[in-house]
Design a protein around this motif. Structure first.
Motif, PDB file in Angstrom:
ATOM      1  N   ASP A   1       9.712  -1.880 -17.698  1.00 27.50           N
ATOM      2  CA  ASP A   1       8.979  -1.125 -16.574  1.00 27.50           C
ATOM      3  C   ASP A   1       7.631  -1.736 -16.552  1.00 27.50           C
ATOM      4  O   ASP A   1       7.050  -1.853 -17.516  1.00 27.50           O
ATOM      5  CB  ASP A   1       9.254   0.292 -16.452  1.00 27.50           C
ATOM      6  N   THR A   2       7.026  -1.682 -15.278  1.00 27.09           N
ATOM      7  CA  THR A   2       5.479  -1.798 -15.299  1.00 27.09           C
ATOM      8  C   THR A   2       4.777  -0.405 -15.338  1.00 27.09           C
ATOM      9  O   THR A   2       5.554   0.530 -15.059  1.00 27.09           O
ATOM     10  CB  THR A   2       5.209  -2.500 -13.776  1.00 27.09           C
ATOM     11  N   THR A   3       3.543  -0.380 -15.482  1.00 23.40           N
ATOM     12  CA  THR A   3       2.903   0.852 -15.348  1.00 23.40           C
ATOM     13  C   THR A   3       2.422   1.031 -14.035  1.00 23.40           C
ATOM     14  O   THR A   3       1.882   2.259 -13.743  1.00 23.40           O
ATOM     15  CB  THR A   3       1.706   0.527 -16.140  1.00 23.40           C
ATOM     16  N   GLY A   4       2.646   0.219 -13.127  1.00 21.64           N
ATOM     17  CA  GLY A   4       2.194   0.708 -11.723  1.00 21.64           C
ATOM     18  C   GLY A   4       0.973   0.103 -11.136  1.00 21.64           C
ATOM     19  O   GLY A   4       0.492   0.411 -10.057  1.00 21.64           O
ATOM     20  N   HIS A   5       0.345  -0.638 -12.295  1.00 25.50           N
ATOM     21  CA  HIS A   5      -1.074  -1.307 -11.726  1.00 25.50           C
ATOM     22  C   HIS A   5      -0.874  -2.786 -11.754  1.00 25.50           C
ATOM     23  O   HIS A   5      -0.033  -3.398 -12.427  1.00 25.50           O
ATOM     24  CB  HIS A   5      -1.853  -1.138 -12.918  1.00 25.50           C
ATOM     25  N   GLU A   6      -1.403  -3.172 -10.828  1.00 28.92           N
ATOM     26  CA  GLU A   6      -1.671  -4.727 -10.391  1.00 28.92           C
ATOM     27  C   GLU A   6      -2.858  -5.324 -10.277  1.00 28.92           C
ATOM     28  O   GLU A   6      -3.694  -4.597  -9.757  1.00 28.92           O
ATOM     29  CB  GLU A   6      -0.551  -5.053  -9.411  1.00 28.92           C
ATOM     30  N   TRP A   7      -3.256  -6.326 -10.826  1.00 28.66           N
ATOM     31  CA  TRP A   7      -4.846  -7.014 -10.729  1.00 28.66           C
ATOM     32  C   TRP A   7      -4.415  -8.498 -10.091  1.00 28.66           C
ATOM     33  O   TRP A   7      -3.942  -9.280 -11.005  1.00 28.66           O
ATOM     34  CB  TRP A   7      -5.449  -7.062 -11.779  1.00 28.66           C
ATOM     35  N   ASP A   8      -5.066  -8.797  -9.027  1.00 27.73           N
ATOM     36  CA  ASP A   8      -4.699 -10.269  -8.636  1.00 27.73           C
ATOM     37  C   ASP A   8      -3.486 -10.861  -8.754  1.00 27.73           C
ATOM     38  O   ASP A   8      -3.121 -11.957  -9.348  1.00 27.73           O
ATOM     39  CB  ASP A   8      -5.731 -11.037  -9.303  1.00 27.73           C
ATOM     40  N   GLY A   9      -2.216 -10.039  -8.487  1.00 21.36           N
ATOM     41  CA  GLY A   9      -0.896 -10.376  -8.752  1.00 21.36           C
ATOM     42  C   GLY A   9      -0.605 -10.432 -10.091  1.00 21.36           C
ATOM     43  O   GLY A   9       0.678 -10.652 -10.317  1.00 21.36           O
ATOM     44  N   ILE A  10      -1.303  -9.678 -10.980  1.00 20.30           N
ATOM     45  CA  ILE A  10      -0.900  -9.635 -12.305  1.00 20.30           C
ATOM     46  C   ILE A  10      -0.308  -8.150 -12.503  1.00 20.30           C
ATOM     47  O   ILE A  10      -1.324  -7.339 -12.334  1.00 20.30           O
ATOM     48  CB  ILE A  10      -1.949 -10.052 -13.551  1.00 20.30           C
ATOM     49  N   LYS A  11       0.765  -8.028 -12.994  1.00 17.45           N
ATOM     50  CA  LYS A  11       1.289  -6.576 -13.137  1.00 17.45           C
ATOM     51  C   LYS A  11       1.344  -6.370 -14.580  1.00 17.45           C
ATOM     52  O   LYS A  11       1.550  -7.140 -15.573  1.00 17.45           O
ATOM     53  CB  LYS A  11       2.705  -6.415 -12.716  1.00 17.45           C
ATOM     54  N   GLU A  12       0.993  -5.080 -15.046  1.00 21.15           N
ATOM     55  CA  GLU A  12       0.748  -4.607 -16.269  1.00 21.15           C
ATOM     56  C   GLU A  12       2.219  -3.979 -16.870  1.00 21.15           C
ATOM     57  O   GLU A  12       2.959  -3.098 -16.027  1.00 21.15           O
ATOM     58  CB  GLU A  12      -0.218  -3.445 -16.541  1.00 21.15           C
ATOM     59  N   LEU A  13       2.583  -4.609 -17.885  1.00 20.92           N
ATOM     60  CA  LEU A  13       3.906  -3.774 -18.433  1.00 20.92           C
ATOM     61  C   LEU A  13       3.924  -2.806 -19.438  1.00 20.92           C
ATOM     62  O   LEU A  13       2.735  -2.521 -19.949  1.00 20.92           O
ATOM     63  CB  LEU A  13       4.573  -5.193 -19.048  1.00 20.92           C
ATOM     64  N   ASN A  14       4.797  -1.884 -19.204  1.00 23.26           N
ATOM     65  CA  ASN A  14       4.517  -0.566 -19.894  1.00 23.26           C
ATOM     66  C   ASN A  14       5.290  -0.720 -21.100  1.00 23.26           C
ATOM     67  O   ASN A  14       6.630  -0.278 -21.538  1.00 23.26           O
ATOM     68  CB  ASN A  14       5.217   0.436 -19.000  1.00 23.26           C
ATOM     69  N   THR A  15       4.969  -1.530 -22.132  1.00 19.90           N
ATOM     70  CA  THR A  15       5.692  -1.798 -23.293  1.00 19.90           C
ATOM     71  C   THR A  15       5.506  -0.989 -24.299  1.00 19.90           C
ATOM     72  O   THR A  15       4.384  -0.271 -24.564  1.00 19.90           O
ATOM     73  CB  THR A  15       5.275  -3.249 -23.716  1.00 19.90           C
ATOM     74  N   PRO A  16       6.812  -0.059 -24.973  1.00 21.29           N
ATOM     75  CA  PRO A  16       6.502   0.992 -25.721  1.00 21.29           C
ATOM     76  C   PRO A  16       5.918   0.312 -27.492  1.00 21.29           C
ATOM     77  O   PRO A  16       5.884  -0.857 -27.559  1.00 21.29           O
ATOM     78  CB  PRO A  16       8.231   1.312 -26.073  1.00 21.29           C
ATOM     79  N   LEU A  17       4.936   1.082 -27.828  1.00 21.40           N
ATOM     80  CA  LEU A  17       4.660   0.871 -29.081  1.00 21.40           C
ATOM     81  C   LEU A  17       5.871   0.921 -29.998  1.00 21.40           C
ATOM     82  O   LEU A  17       6.704   1.678 -30.052  1.00 21.40           O
ATOM     83  CB  LEU A  17       3.692   1.908 -29.554  1.00 21.40           C
ATOM     84  N   PRO A  18       5.659   0.138 -31.369  1.00 20.92           N
ATOM     85  CA  PRO A  18       6.513  -0.144 -32.319  1.00 20.92           C
ATOM     86  C   PRO A  18       6.938   1.371 -32.692  1.00 20.92           C
ATOM     87  O   PRO A  18       5.648   2.067 -33.157  1.00 20.92           O
ATOM     88  CB  PRO A  18       6.102  -1.130 -33.186  1.00 20.92           C
ATOM     89  N   LYS A  19       8.063   1.654 -33.060  1.00 22.98           N
ATOM     90  CA  LYS A  19       8.088   2.920 -33.798  1.00 22.98           C
ATOM     91  C   LYS A  19       7.544   3.396 -35.237  1.00 22.98           C
ATOM     92  O   LYS A  19       6.992   4.336 -35.489  1.00 22.98           O
ATOM     93  CB  LYS A  19       9.786   3.291 -33.979  1.00 22.98           C
TER      94      LYS A  19
END
Length: 289
Positions: free
Chosen positions: A14-32
Motif C-alpha cells: 500500500d502507498t501512504t497516499g502521498h505523491e510528489w512529482d509522480g513519485i508515490k511513497e510506499l507504506n512499508t512496515p518496519l521490521p518486527k
C-alpha cells in the motif's frame, strides 16, 4: 499533494497516499525486530525513571524508588577505601614525624596521600611542590618563619597563623609609618639598613642612622643582625629571601604598613591523620630542618 491510498502494482504494498512529482511513497512496515526493540526501550525507559533518579521537580528531582545515586555510590567507595587505610592512618596519628620518616611503607603512603592533600589544600597559595609566591612562603627551602623542624611544621599546619583559633601562631609587626611611630625619613634609613644586611650597598651615614633605628625598633624580633626569630615569627632579614619582595620600595612599604598574612587552622578542616600527612610531606619537600 495527498492522494488516495492504493496498492503499488510493482511491490503489492500500500502507498501512504502521498505523491510528489509522480513519485508515490510506499507504506512499508518496519521490521518486527526493530519494533520489538523500540517497545523494549520504552518499557526500559519507564522502569529506569521509576527506579533511578530522573524527573526534575520544582525544588529538586525525583530520587527513584531504588535509593541508588552516583553520589551515594562514590561515598560508599570512599568509605571502603578509608576503612582499608584505617590502620595506616592510625599509625600516622600516633607516631612522630621522625619515626614515620624511618618507615618506608608509611613514607610511601605519605608521599602519595600528601601529594593529593597538598594539591587540594595548600598548592593554591604555596604553589606546586611548595614553590611559594608573593606573600606565601616557599616550603622547599631552608628559610622558615616559624621553624622548619617536623614538630614546628606540624604546629603551624595544625593551628595556622593569625586566625581565630586559640592556639594559632600570632605575630604582630607594628605599622611604623601608618601609626606614626617613625617618620618617612627614618623608614627610608632603616629600609636601607635592612637591605644592607643581605649585602646591598648604601651610604655610610644612612646605614649609621638606620642601624640605630633598627636596634631600637626591630632587633628585638628580627635579631641584632637580622637572623630572625622563630619564636616570634619574625623572618630572617640577612639572606636575601623575601616574602613580599626585596626591592627598596617594597621594604619601605612593609615597614610602613606591616604585613599580616594569615593561614587557616587546618585541624578545623582536616582530620588529624591528614594534617600529620601534610606536615610529613611538607618536611620532605626539601626544606625541612
Amino acid at each position: 499533494m495527498p492522494t488516495k491510498i492504493e496498492k503499488d502494482a510493482a511491490t503489492g504494498t500500500d502507498t501512504t497516499g502521498h505523491e510528489w512529482d509522480g513519485i508515490k511513497e510506499l507504506n512499508t512496515p518496519l521490521p518486527k525486530w526493530w519494533l520489538y526493540t523500540f517497545y523494549a526501550c520504552i518499557v526500559w525507559g519507564v522502569i529506569y525513571t521509576v527506579l533511578l533518579p530522573s524527573w526534575p521537580t520544582l525544588s529538586s528531582h525525583f530520587g527513584g524508588t531504588s535509593g541508588w545515586t552516583r553520589r551515594g555510590e562514590l561515598a560508599e567507595t570512599l568509605a571502603a577505601q578509608k576503612a582499608g587505610q584505617a590502620d595506616t592512618r592510625a599509625k600516622i596519628v600516633e607516631m612522630s614525624i621522625a619515626d614515620i620518616r624511618k618507615d618506608p611503607a608509611l613514607m610511601g603512603y605519605v608521599q602519595a596521600a600528601g601529594r593529593v592533600a597538598f594539591a587540594d589544600n595548600c598548592a593554591g597559595c604555596h604553589g606546586a611542590g611548595g614553590a611559594g609566591a608573593v606573600g606565601f612562603p616557599t616550603l622547599a627551602d631552608d628559610d622558615w618563619i616559624w621553624g622548619g623542624e617536623p614538630e614546628q611544621i606540624l604546629q603551624t599546619i595544625t593551628y595556622g597563623i593569625r586566625n581565630n583559633n586559640e592556639n594559632s601562631r600570632i605575630s604582630d609587626m607594628p605599622r611604623f609609618g601608618a601609626d606614626g611611630m617613625l617618620t618617612k625619613e627614618q623608614i627610608a634609613d632603616v629600609a636601607d639598613y635592612v637591605l644592607s644586611l643581605s649585602g646591598t650597598q648604601a651610604d655610610a651615614a644612612v646605614l649609621e642612622r638606620g642601624g640605630v633605628i633598627y636596634a631600637e625598633n626591630c632587633a628585638a624580633c628580627h635579631g641584632e643582625k637580622g637572623e630572625g626569630m622563630h619564636e616570634m615569627g619574625a623572618p630572617r632579614l640577612s639572606d636575601a629571601i623575601w616574602l613580599y619582595g626585596g626591592d627598596r620600595k617594597t621594604v619601605i612599604e612593609t615597614i610602613t604598613y606591616a604585613r599580616r598574612g594569615n593561614m587557616p587552622a587546618w585541624i578545623e578542616r582536616l582530620d588529624p591523620a591528614t594534617v600529620k600527612v601534610l606536615a610529613t610531606y611538607v618536611h620532605a619537600l626539601g626544606g625541612g630542618q
